[in-house]
Motif scaffolding. Sequence first.
Motif, PDB file in Angstrom:
ATOM      1  N   ALA A  85      27.563  12.880   9.073  1.00  0.00           N
ATOM      2  CA  ALA A  85      28.147  11.533   9.113  1.00  0.00           C
ATOM      3  C   ALA A  85      29.647  11.591   8.837  1.00  0.00           C
ATOM      4  CB  ALA A  85      27.454  10.630   8.096  1.00  0.00           C
ATOM      5  N   SER A  86      30.048  12.384   7.832  1.00  0.00           N
ATOM      6  CA  SER A  86      31.466  12.496   7.472  1.00  0.00           C
ATOM      7  C   SER A  86      32.264  13.288   8.505  1.00  0.00           C
ATOM      8  CB  SER A  86      31.613  13.161   6.101  1.00  0.00           C
ATOM      9  OG  SER A  86      31.286  12.266   5.068  1.00  0.00           O
ATOM     10  N   ALA A  87      31.649  14.310   9.060  1.00  0.00           N
ATOM     11  CA  ALA A  87      32.350  15.139  10.030  1.00  0.00           C
ATOM     12  C   ALA A  87      32.609  14.385  11.338  1.00  0.00           C
ATOM     13  CB  ALA A  87      31.569  16.417  10.310  1.00  0.00           C
ATOM     14  N   PHE A  88      31.580  13.708  11.843  1.00  0.00           N
ATOM     15  CA  PHE A  88      31.684  13.038  13.143  1.00  0.00           C
ATOM     16  C   PHE A  88      32.276  11.636  13.034  1.00  0.00           C
ATOM     17  CE2 PHE A  88      28.824  16.419  14.257  1.00  0.00           C
ATOM     18  CZ  PHE A  88      29.056  16.651  15.609  1.00  0.00           C
ATOM     19  N   GLY A  89      31.915  10.899  11.985  1.00  0.00           N
ATOM     20  CA  GLY A  89      32.377   9.528  11.846  1.00  0.00           C
ATOM     21  C   GLY A  89      31.736   8.601  12.865  1.00  0.00           C
ATOM     22  N   GLY A  90      31.988   7.300  12.715  1.00  0.00           N
ATOM     23  CA  GLY A  90      31.430   6.316  13.628  1.00  0.00           C
ATOM     24  C   GLY A  90      30.034   5.878  13.220  1.00  0.00           C
ATOM     25  N   PHE A  91      29.366   5.184  14.127  1.00  0.00           N
ATOM     26  CA  PHE A  91      28.039   4.620  13.898  1.00  0.00           C
ATOM     27  C   PHE A  91      27.048   5.456  14.705  1.00  0.00           C
ATOM     28  CE2 PHE A  91      26.220   0.556  12.304  1.00  0.00           C
ATOM     29  CZ  PHE A  91      24.915   0.737  12.716  1.00  0.00           C
ATOM     30  N   ASN A  92      26.134   6.140  14.005  1.00  0.00           N
ATOM     31  CA  ASN A  92      25.309   7.150  14.669  1.00  0.00           C
ATOM     32  C   ASN A  92      23.836   7.108  14.281  1.00  0.00           C
ATOM     33  OD1 ASN A  92      27.734   8.624  15.686  1.00  0.00           O
ATOM     34  ND2 ASN A  92      28.024   9.041  13.508  1.00  0.00           N
TER      35      ASN A  92
END
Length: 331
Positions: free
Chosen positions: A154-161
Amino acid sequence: MKLFISKTPLRISLFGGGTDLKSYYKKENGAVMSFSINKFLYVILKKNEKLVDFKYRINWSKTEFANKINEIEHPIVREAFRMFKIDFPIEVSTFSDIPANTGLGSSSAFAVGLIHCISKLLNLKFSKNKIAEIAAKIEIDILRRNIGKQDHFASAFGGFNIIKFNKSEKVTVIKQKLSQQIVNKLNKSFLVFFLNKKRDASKILSNQKKLQKENYSSLDKIKKIVFIAEKLIKQNNAKIVENFGALLSENWYLKKINNPSVSYKVVDKLYGTGMRSGSYGGKLLGAGGGGYFLFLANSESKKKMKSKFCNFSTIDVEIHKGGTEIIYAHK
């Protein structure tokens, strides 16, 4: 001198938490829905000149000095330096918008930010997936913390996933296409209270290392909520906030069944008062046992809750689209 600064977002996990634990996804595959927020953790990594009193200087909740990697107390720094064979004078500093151990994924954000800085220092062309994999390996496999690995991705990619965890250890990050209208609605609905209590996620989750039949049953139901929420997004549902709120409460109910130690009297009282004040739903963030509590509510209900919970501070959060990034580099 070489100096790098990383900026890594913290996260809010909505649905599916617990299915990212190895004890679950090794048998059933896991899935969570989460998003990064506009609160960040910063890591400063500086390669020093050869003439220094100590080879390693680590500035965190305290300042420590060491000449050997084994002497470093900070566990993530120690194991990262050992993994990358950092055998030269170097300094690490960190600061965050939010205190550690509060359910927003700060330790994982630190691990991600540190690995990102080290990769730049050593001129390693790591993808965000590679950074997340290494950060998770350090915390879970090397330090043996009883945590899931959703936070690192979540922290590496960011955004809503939606993040899927496969039996093979492969992790798939699926970006969710939210209209700006839905993003605005969700941002306006968030109300996050700090419960004035920190906790250790690894200790809270220690009883999840060996799951019983009833644990799998509740976690299966928690995982299903992720895909119900995914359908709502694809439909561009007009009542997505109300529906997400109901799903949050369902997730929270199942989470307490799965691990009763996540909640306590203050939390139950807060949740009950929030729902009577008109909240659409809510849940405790992270592993539980303290930290931050999230409600989804309209503006009127948010005002009611703020007046009733004046002993608890709030933070303003919004969905942040970006992941970890290097915001300064001196090579």
